[in-house]
Scaffold this motif. Sequence first.
Motif, PDB file in Angstrom:
ATOM      1  N   VAL A 209       2.326   1.703  -3.481  1.00 34.51           N
ATOM      2  CA  VAL A 209       1.347   2.272  -4.413  1.00 34.51           C
ATOM      3  C   VAL A 209       1.237   3.781  -4.204  1.00 34.51           C
ATOM      4  O   VAL A 209       1.200   4.552  -5.172  1.00 34.51           O
ATOM      5  CB  VAL A 209      -0.033   1.578  -4.243  1.00 34.51           C
ATOM      6  CG1 VAL A 209      -1.133   2.346  -4.942  1.00 34.51           C
ATOM      7  CG2 VAL A 209       0.037   0.148  -4.745  1.00 34.51           C
ATOM      8  N   LYS A 210       1.198   4.214  -2.953  1.00 37.24           N
ATOM      9  CA  LYS A 210       1.110   5.653  -2.680  1.00 37.24           C
ATOM     10  C   LYS A 210       2.351   6.393  -3.179  1.00 37.24           C
ATOM     11  O   LYS A 210       2.246   7.491  -3.722  1.00 37.24           O
ATOM     12  CB  LYS A 210       0.883   5.901  -1.185  1.00 37.24           C
ATOM     13  CG  LYS A 210      -0.481   5.419  -0.719  1.00 37.24           C
ATOM     14  CD  LYS A 210      -0.891   5.842   0.663  1.00 37.24           C
ATOM     15  CE  LYS A 210       0.118   5.833   1.732  1.00 37.24           C
ATOM     16  NZ  LYS A 210      -0.409   6.090   3.074  1.00 37.24           N
ATOM     17  N   LEU A 211       3.534   5.788  -3.021  1.00 37.62           N
ATOM     18  CA  LEU A 211       4.763   6.416  -3.515  1.00 37.62           C
ATOM     19  C   LEU A 211       4.767   6.488  -5.040  1.00 37.62           C
ATOM     20  O   LEU A 211       5.161   7.500  -5.623  1.00 37.62           O
ATOM     21  CB  LEU A 211       5.986   5.661  -3.008  1.00 37.62           C
ATOM     22  CG  LEU A 211       6.283   5.790  -1.517  1.00 37.62           C
ATOM     23  CD1 LEU A 211       7.384   4.823  -1.101  1.00 37.62           C
ATOM     24  CD2 LEU A 211       6.657   7.217  -1.156  1.00 37.62           C
TER      25      LEU A 211
ATOM     26  N   ALA B 158       2.142   6.628  -6.949  1.00 38.11           N
ATOM     27  CA  ALA B 158       1.142   7.629  -7.333  1.00 38.11           C
ATOM     28  C   ALA B 158       1.715   9.041  -7.234  1.00 38.11           C
ATOM     29  O   ALA B 158       1.324   9.923  -8.012  1.00 38.11           O
ATOM     30  CB  ALA B 158      -0.106   7.491  -6.467  1.00 38.11           C
ATOM     31  N   ARG B 159       2.634   9.247  -6.310  1.00 33.49           N
ATOM     32  CA  ARG B 159       3.272  10.563  -6.158  1.00 33.49           C
ATOM     33  C   ARG B 159       4.487  10.709  -7.068  1.00 33.49           C
ATOM     34  O   ARG B 159       5.222  11.678  -6.982  1.00 33.49           O
ATOM     35  CB  ARG B 159       3.680  10.784  -4.702  1.00 33.49           C
ATOM     36  CG  ARG B 159       2.486  10.942  -3.802  1.00 33.49           C
ATOM     37  CD  ARG B 159       2.799  11.342  -2.382  1.00 33.49           C
ATOM     38  NE  ARG B 159       4.168  11.288  -1.962  1.00 33.49           N
ATOM     39  CZ  ARG B 159       4.563  11.040  -0.722  1.00 33.49           C
ATOM     40  NH1 ARG B 159       3.677  10.803   0.225  1.00 33.49           N
ATOM     41  NH2 ARG B 159       5.831  11.025  -0.408  1.00 33.49           N
TER      42      ARG B 159
ATOM     43  N   TRP C  91       0.834  -1.197   0.000  1.00 30.50           N
ATOM     44  CA  TRP C  91       0.000   0.000   0.000  1.00 30.50           C
ATOM     45  C   TRP C  91       0.877   1.259   0.000  1.00 30.50           C
ATOM     46  O   TRP C  91       0.613   2.210  -0.731  1.00 30.50           O
ATOM     47  CB  TRP C  91      -0.955  -0.014   1.188  1.00 30.50           C
ATOM     48  CG  TRP C  91      -1.765   1.242   1.317  1.00 30.50           C
ATOM     49  CD1 TRP C  91      -1.732   2.148   2.328  1.00 30.50           C
ATOM     50  CD2 TRP C  91      -2.712   1.748   0.368  1.00 30.50           C
ATOM     51  NE1 TRP C  91      -2.600   3.175   2.079  1.00 30.50           N
ATOM     52  CE2 TRP C  91      -3.216   2.958   0.869  1.00 30.50           C
ATOM     53  CE3 TRP C  91      -3.181   1.295  -0.860  1.00 30.50           C
ATOM     54  CZ2 TRP C  91      -4.162   3.722   0.207  1.00 30.50           C
ATOM     55  CZ3 TRP C  91      -4.122   2.063  -1.530  1.00 30.50           C
ATOM     56  CH2 TRP C  91      -4.605   3.254  -0.997  1.00 30.50           C
ATOM     57  N   GLN C  92       1.930   1.255   0.805  1.00 30.84           N
ATOM     58  CA  GLN C  92       2.847   2.398   0.817  1.00 30.84           C
ATOM     59  C   GLN C  92       3.535   2.548  -0.540  1.00 30.84           C
ATOM     60  O   GLN C  92       3.739   3.667  -1.030  1.00 30.84           O
ATOM     61  CB  GLN C  92       3.883   2.254   1.929  1.00 30.84           C
ATOM     62  CG  GLN C  92       3.324   2.366   3.325  1.00 30.84           C
ATOM     63  CD  GLN C  92       2.649   3.704   3.580  1.00 30.84           C
ATOM     64  OE1 GLN C  92       3.126   4.754   3.166  1.00 30.84           O
ATOM     65  NE2 GLN C  92       1.515   3.655   4.250  1.00 30.84           N
TER      66      GLN C  92
END
Length: 85
Positions: free
Chosen positions: A72-74, A76-77, A69-70
């Motif tokens: 994916v967030k990275l 996305a940024r 999950w982390q």
Amino acid sequence: FNPMDMRYICTFSLPAQHLSVRMEIQKNNKLHFEAALKLERQELNSEVMRHFGTNAWKLPIKIMGGIYWQAVKLLARRVPFYSHP
């Protein structure tokens, strides 16, 4: 998501009532990332073993889910991804 040219420093306390683990990641002698874990000794009895037996399988799934999950967030940024050599 970290370049490979970093310095990893791990320290551990001697096992006693508490056990501490600490990891630092440095680049050019500057702290880039830090993580710490403090564990407390627990009496081993049937209740603790029963709890472990019924719940131990959940922890690796939770950890893997959190890691991805982390990631994916990275992504996305648009944080750069460094592949292994």
